[in-house]
Scaffold this motif. Structure first.
Motif, short mmCIF file in Angstrom:
data_model
loop_
_atom_site.label_atom_id
_atom_site.label_comp_id
_atom_site.label_asym_id
_atom_site.label_seq_id
_atom_site.Cartn_x
_atom_site.Cartn_y
_atom_site.Cartn_z
N VAL A 6 37.57 40.86 32.17
CA VAL A 6 37.46 40.35 33.54
C VAL A 6 36.89 41.45 34.41
CG1 VAL A 6 38.71 39.47 35.55
CG2 VAL A 6 39.39 38.75 33.26
N ILE A 7 35.90 41.09 35.25
CA ILE A 7 35.24 42.01 36.16
C ILE A 7 35.56 41.57 37.58
CG2 ILE A 7 33.02 42.99 36.87
CD1 ILE A 7 32.00 41.76 34.08
N GLY A 8 35.99 42.48 38.41
CA GLY A 8 36.30 42.09 39.79
C GLY A 8 36.49 43.28 40.70
N PHE A 9 36.41 43.01 42.01
CA PHE A 9 36.64 44.03 43.02
C PHE A 9 38.14 44.22 43.26
CE2 PHE A 9 32.21 43.45 44.21
CZ PHE A 9 31.86 44.71 44.69
N HIS A 48 35.77 49.47 42.86
CA HIS A 48 36.32 49.84 44.18
C HIS A 48 35.57 51.04 44.72
CE1 HIS A 48 38.38 53.44 42.59
NE2 HIS A 48 38.60 52.70 41.50
N GLY A 49 35.78 51.31 46.01
CA GLY A 49 35.17 52.46 46.65
C GLY A 49 36.03 53.70 46.51
N THR A 50 35.42 54.85 46.79
CA THR A 50 36.15 56.11 46.69
C THR A 50 37.36 56.13 47.62
OG1 THR A 50 34.06 57.23 46.17
CG2 THR A 50 35.89 58.61 46.88
N ILE A 76 33.56 53.17 40.30
CA ILE A 76 33.38 53.53 41.70
C ILE A 76 32.05 52.99 42.20
CG2 ILE A 76 33.20 55.43 43.35
CD1 ILE A 76 35.93 55.22 42.14
N LEU A 77 32.11 52.24 43.29
CA LEU A 77 30.90 51.69 43.90
C LEU A 77 31.07 51.78 45.42
CD1 LEU A 77 28.49 50.54 42.33
CD2 LEU A 77 29.28 48.25 42.88
N ASP A 78 30.37 52.71 46.03
CA ASP A 78 30.48 52.91 47.48
C ASP A 78 29.31 52.27 48.20
OD1 ASP A 78 32.88 54.47 47.71
OD2 ASP A 78 31.79 56.16 46.82
N PHE A 79 29.61 51.58 49.32
CA PHE A 79 28.58 50.95 50.14
C PHE A 79 28.56 51.60 51.52
CE2 PHE A 79 30.23 47.49 47.35
CZ PHE A 79 29.09 47.31 46.58
N THR A 80 27.36 51.89 51.99
CA THR A 80 27.24 52.40 53.36
C THR A 80 27.67 51.32 54.34
OG1 THR A 80 25.37 53.79 52.69
CG2 THR A 80 25.65 53.40 55.04
N ASP A 81 27.25 50.09 54.09
CA ASP A 81 27.65 48.93 54.89
C ASP A 81 28.00 47.80 53.94
OD1 ASP A 81 28.04 46.81 56.58
OD2 ASP A 81 26.07 46.90 57.53
N PRO A 82 29.28 47.53 53.72
CA PRO A 82 29.67 46.49 52.75
C PRO A 82 29.26 45.08 53.15
CG PRO A 82 31.59 47.28 53.97
CD PRO A 82 30.46 48.17 54.34
N TRP A 83 28.72 44.93 54.39
CA TRP A 83 28.26 43.62 54.83
C TRP A 83 26.73 43.52 54.80
CZ3 TRP A 83 31.85 39.97 55.17
CH2 TRP A 83 33.17 40.38 55.32
N ASP A 84 26.08 44.56 54.29
CA ASP A 84 24.62 44.55 54.14
C ASP A 84 24.29 43.88 52.80
OD1 ASP A 84 21.95 45.11 53.53
OD2 ASP A 84 21.98 47.04 54.57
N PHE A 85 23.78 42.67 52.89
CA PHE A 85 23.53 41.88 51.69
C PHE A 85 22.61 42.61 50.72
CE2 PHE A 85 22.40 38.51 48.93
CZ PHE A 85 23.32 37.49 49.10
N ILE A 112 36.03 36.40 41.52
CA ILE A 112 35.38 36.42 42.84
C ILE A 112 36.37 36.13 43.98
CG2 ILE A 112 33.12 35.80 41.92
CD1 ILE A 112 33.62 32.95 42.99
N THR A 113 37.65 36.35 43.72
CA THR A 113 38.65 36.13 44.76
C THR A 113 38.71 37.32 45.72
OG1 THR A 113 39.96 34.77 43.25
CG2 THR A 113 41.10 35.66 45.19
N THR A 114 38.53 38.51 45.21
CA THR A 114 38.66 39.73 46.01
C THR A 114 37.28 40.27 46.37
OG1 THR A 114 38.88 40.90 43.92
CG2 THR A 114 40.91 40.40 45.12
N GLY A 115 37.30 41.25 47.30
CA GLY A 115 36.04 41.80 47.79
C GLY A 115 35.58 41.06 49.02
#
Length: 530
Positions: A6-9, A48-50, A76-85, A112-115
């Protein structure tokens, strides 16, 4: 059953809870995955992010306590803007391409429930596009049971057509796939682009054989390899790409090369040989010039396509190979079937998805972008970049797209032409003198080909058949046709053509020898004489 991954945030809000015994009375989506007796999770990939490392470790401990057999891998997956598609989609696409998925050995679910909502949409897109070779998993708290920490789960299959914004993103992914099939070349030919669009849809949805037709040098081999690479990129195929030119398979060795043999099957068979069909197991087999296969090989290939089984030479035990087939030919297989030279049942099996690649002369609007592509290939191959000056580029394109440029070798001619100009260019700059020299060279080359008998051969062969004959054979065949037309009988023509070798033999059947030679090219004596 295969192991389940299972893969998920990590849910920074939903998965959080007070660090104490009461946390087990709260539904936490990621921890709840491990609590279902009917959902055995063998491996959990937790993204998840750092900034949420402490929470991720805590959730991982609770998953391990609940389900000790579950292996947990944090990503670890970091986003500068997690709402930037664009950013989220791009980084998740990189993650999907880097992860060593093996659908043959594992089953996958994407949670796809989380994140964030953006992350959930991106996971949906990547799953539907097969970059993530998985199904979608949705979990939720159980209504009316506030103390139920496991919640409920179900596999979802949403109708993408109801969501215009997602459909737009799919259109972007489709354009990326078609660009990949075209090697990134911005082709302008409407007919060619429509064909590539169809191939892109077929390669995603079908495992049936594909037949690529077109003249020699039109790019069948390169397109077949790009189809394979795109399917592998989307985890639809796991094995290797095996290519064979069937025109090189002659005599007894053809069966052994394709289907393998057992040690001792014939003189010289000192060891077992797996054969190309077995080498292509779980992968893709490209049979170029499939029309050149003999009848026995055609029958074996047909069975291998339909039953995934065949009999190696000298073996009493069948071998198995599950491959996808792409066939290529510069011949009209329909005409070959009518003439009895190709099995109609094999042609029917291949003819489900047939695509005709036009020659370069029929795609003159694509010469300019292919010119840039060939310069890039030269730079990659030789480590030395060459460019045109403006005047030289315009002069070359004027000639290349004009009526004097026949391009009989299609893209092979263009590749060779660019290689010559780039190699001879002073300091990597192709000038007008270099272009004029190349144009003169092409005129001589093509003029020689016209003088080699192509004129007389076009009267007895189709353009497609003529394009499939090597220049050496073309010169010889033209002489034979010319001699036949000047002779009163088949025997007389044979005596003229085989005079030297005939004198060294005590007996000869020159007419039969000539008849067999003509048959190699699908010709008969009666078609050559007035």
């Amino acid at each position: 059953m295969k192991p389940l991954t299972v893969i998920g945030f990590l849910g920074s809000t939903l998965d959080a809870g007070k660090f104490g015994p009461t946390r087990w009375n709260k539904w936490r989506p990621t921890v709840g995955l491990a609590m279902h007796p009917d959902l055995r999770v063998d491996r959990l990939i937790l993204i998840h992010g750092t900034a949420h490392q402490r929470l991720a470790d805590y959730v991982a401990q609770d998953v391990a306590a609940t389900s000790p057999e579950t292996t947990i891998h944090q990503r670890i997956l970091d986003f500068t803007d997690p709402w930037d598609f664009e950013e989220v989609y791009g980084k998740l696409l990189d993650f999907a391409r880097a992860e060593p998925f093996d659908p043959e050995a594992e089953d996958y679910l994407v949670h796809i429930t989380t994140g964030t909502h953006v992350a959930q949409i991106c996971l949906f897109l990547l799953t539907e596009a097969r970059y993530l070779p998985a199904r979608l998993l949705q979990t939720q708290p159980r209504r009316g049971s506030p103390g139920d920490a496991a919640g409920s789960w179900n596999i979802i299959d949403l109708d993408l057509s109801r969501y215009d914004s997602i459909a737009t993103r799919f259109a972007v992914a489709t354009r990326e796939s078609t660009s990949f099939l075209k090697s990134g070349i911005a082709t302008q030919s409407p007919a060619f682009n429509r064909m590539i669009d169809e191939i892109e849809r077929v390669e995603i949805r079908s495992k049936a054989p594909i037949l690529l037709m077109g003249p020699t040098g039109a790019g069948k081999s390169q397109l077949a390899r790009r189809i394979y690479e795109l399917k592998r990129l989307k985890h639809q195929i796991a094995g290797t790409f095996v290519e064979v030119n069937c025109a090189t398979l002659k005599g007894d060795g053809a069966m052994s090369t394709l289907f393998g043999h057992r040690k001792g099957a014939f003189t010289g068979a000192v060891a077992d040989r797996p054969g190309l069909l077995r080498s292509a197991d779980k992968g893709m087999l490209f049979l170029d010039e499939i029309g050149e296969l003999g009848p026995d090989e055609q029958a074996m290939v047909l069975r291998a396509i339909e039953d995934k089984r065949f009999l190696p030479v000298g073996s009493d035990k069948e071998a198995a190979s599950d491959f996808q087939l792409i066939a290529g030919t510069n011949r009209d297989l329909g005409e070959a079937v009518a003439a009895g030279g190709f099995r109609d049942d094999l042609y029917a099996r291949l003819n489900l998805w047939t695509f005709r690649l036009p020659g370069l002369a029929d795609r003159r609007e694509d010469i300019a972008p292919n010119l840039d592509y060939e310069l890039d290939r030269f730079a990659e191959r030789e480590g030395d970049r060459a460019t045109f000056n403006k005047e030289a580029r315009q002069r070359y394109l004027t000639f290349a797209t004009g009526p004097d440029a026949t391009w009989p070798g299609n893209f092979r001619d263009l590749a060779a032409s660019v290689t010559r100009m780039a190699t001879l260019s002073p300091k990597g700059r192709i000038d007008i003198a270099g272009v004029e020299g190349e144009i003169a060279r092409l005129r001589r080359l093509w003029g020689g080909q016209r003088d080699d008998g192509a004129g007389i051969l076009t009267e007895v062969l189709s353009a497609e058949a003529l394009a499939g004959i090597d220049p050496f054979d073309r010169v010889q065949l033209a002489e034979v046709v010319q001699t036949c037309r000047g002779s009163r009988s088949l025997s007389e023509a044979g005596r003229i053509l085989f005079a030297a070798s005939r004198a060294r033999r005590t007996s000869a059947n020159d007419a039969d020898r000539l008849r067999k030679y003509l048959a190699r090219f699908g010709l008969e004596w009666s078609a050559l004489v007035p």
